[in-house]
Design a protein around this motif. Sequence first.
Motif, PDB file in Angstrom:
ATOM      1  N   THR A  34      12.589 -43.499   0.553  1.00 13.99           N
ATOM      2  CA  THR A  34      12.625 -43.888  -1.062  1.00 13.99           C
ATOM      3  C   THR A  34      11.287 -42.859  -1.556  1.00 13.99           C
ATOM      4  O   THR A  34      10.437 -43.886  -1.788  1.00 13.99           O
ATOM      5  N   MET A  36       9.688 -42.298  -4.847  1.00 17.69           N
ATOM      6  CA  MET A  36       9.364 -42.697  -6.297  1.00 17.69           C
ATOM      7  C   MET A  36       8.904 -42.096  -7.349  1.00 17.69           C
ATOM      8  O   MET A  36       9.339 -42.198  -8.584  1.00 17.69           O
ATOM      9  N   GLU A  37       8.197 -40.708  -6.647  1.00 16.54           N
ATOM     10  CA  GLU A  37       8.200 -39.597  -7.853  1.00 16.54           C
ATOM     11  C   GLU A  37       7.427 -38.924  -7.262  1.00 16.54           C
ATOM     12  O   GLU A  37       7.746 -38.708  -5.713  1.00 16.54           O
ATOM     13  N   ARG A 119       7.801 -39.792 -12.345  1.00 17.58           N
ATOM     14  CA  ARG A 119       8.423 -40.428 -11.818  1.00 17.58           C
ATOM     15  C   ARG A 119       9.453 -40.088 -11.756  1.00 17.58           C
ATOM     16  O   ARG A 119      10.896 -39.047 -12.576  1.00 17.58           O
ATOM     17  N   PHE A 120      10.506 -40.412 -10.764  1.00 19.09           N
ATOM     18  CA  PHE A 120      11.946 -40.085 -10.173  1.00 19.09           C
ATOM     19  C   PHE A 120      12.961 -40.232 -11.839  1.00 19.09           C
ATOM     20  O   PHE A 120      13.354 -39.651 -11.716  1.00 19.09           O
ATOM     21  N   ASN A 198       6.793 -33.529  -1.761  1.00 21.90           N
ATOM     22  CA  ASN A 198       7.733 -34.019  -3.319  1.00 21.90           C
ATOM     23  C   ASN A 198       7.800 -33.636  -4.649  1.00 21.90           C
ATOM     24  O   ASN A 198       7.515 -33.551  -4.814  1.00 21.90           O
TER      25      ASN A 198
END
Length: 336
Positions: A34, A36-37, A119-120, A198
């Motif tokens: 996952t 997170m950011e 952040r997400f 990301n």
Amino acid sequence: MKMLFKNVNELTILNLSYPQTESKLKAEESDNTTIMEFVLVGFSDVPNLQWILLGIFLAIYLIILLGNSIIILITRIDPTLQNPMYFFLGNFSFLEIRYVTTTVPRMHRDIWTQKGNIRFLTCATQMSFVLIFGGTECLLLRVMAYDYYVAICNSLHYPVVMNHRVCIQLVAGSWISGIPVEIGQTCQIFSLSFCGSNTINHFFCDIPPILKLACGNTIVNEVAVYIVAVVFFMVPFPLIVTSYGKIISNILKLFSARGRAKAFSTCSSHLTVVVLFYGTAAINFLQPKSNQSEGLGKLLSLFYAILTPMMNPIIYSLRNKDVMEALKKLLPKLLT
């Protein structure tokens, strides 16, 4: 004995294949980790221009705040601007301030720190507000076009058709109608799995660069984006064009050259804003993801998200005599 060898062979095969299975599982686990950011690249790829860009975007932001705030002020206090057209213009200016505030301050911070970590949940929130305000702008531009149409093509019934209650309902409808759709679209996009990089090659959390980071098949999400884009961009735009077709037809029937010039001057401001906003936004959202250049997408987003809101007060002020007169009366009061 044969059974013993058979078991030994099976154990040997299992032992040999275990490292491969373990590495495969670890790879899948890392892919499905996952996020997170995210990291917004923004303009960090041109570090030599950091201070220049910071100064330019700060100046643009101040111009947007000052210009739109002045329009809000004069449409509220000047007696000659107390009609539906300027009521909608004041609301449009307020919307522009909210719209750019979702992106520009964050962009300033990223340029200053040269760090684009976001952040997400913050990224999802930013996207949601950008979509809501963008959708509201599309609908409000349609409402303003309808107001011009009634004022020019049905002037005798204008006070009745565009009464204060109707104006409030039209503005409220423009603000509220897009909220559930855009929040739903944001939730749909951020419910996807993100694997690998990301890094978002953009200066805010926009749909196209986010979809590029998603794992697996995103065709359903892309179709949903196109449907929403058609509803908010391509449906109001033909209606605006139709309204202006009838407006221009009526203007050309006016016998007074002065009347034609005033009508064209009033409508051309709004039409210029429509072309600038709809043109760049439609290209960005309706172009297939596979054909999109990241640099072009960033440039188009910069234009409709920042430069167009900066130009709106200038366009409406310079091409509207009533606004110019109100400004001439207001400026001495502000300076004293």
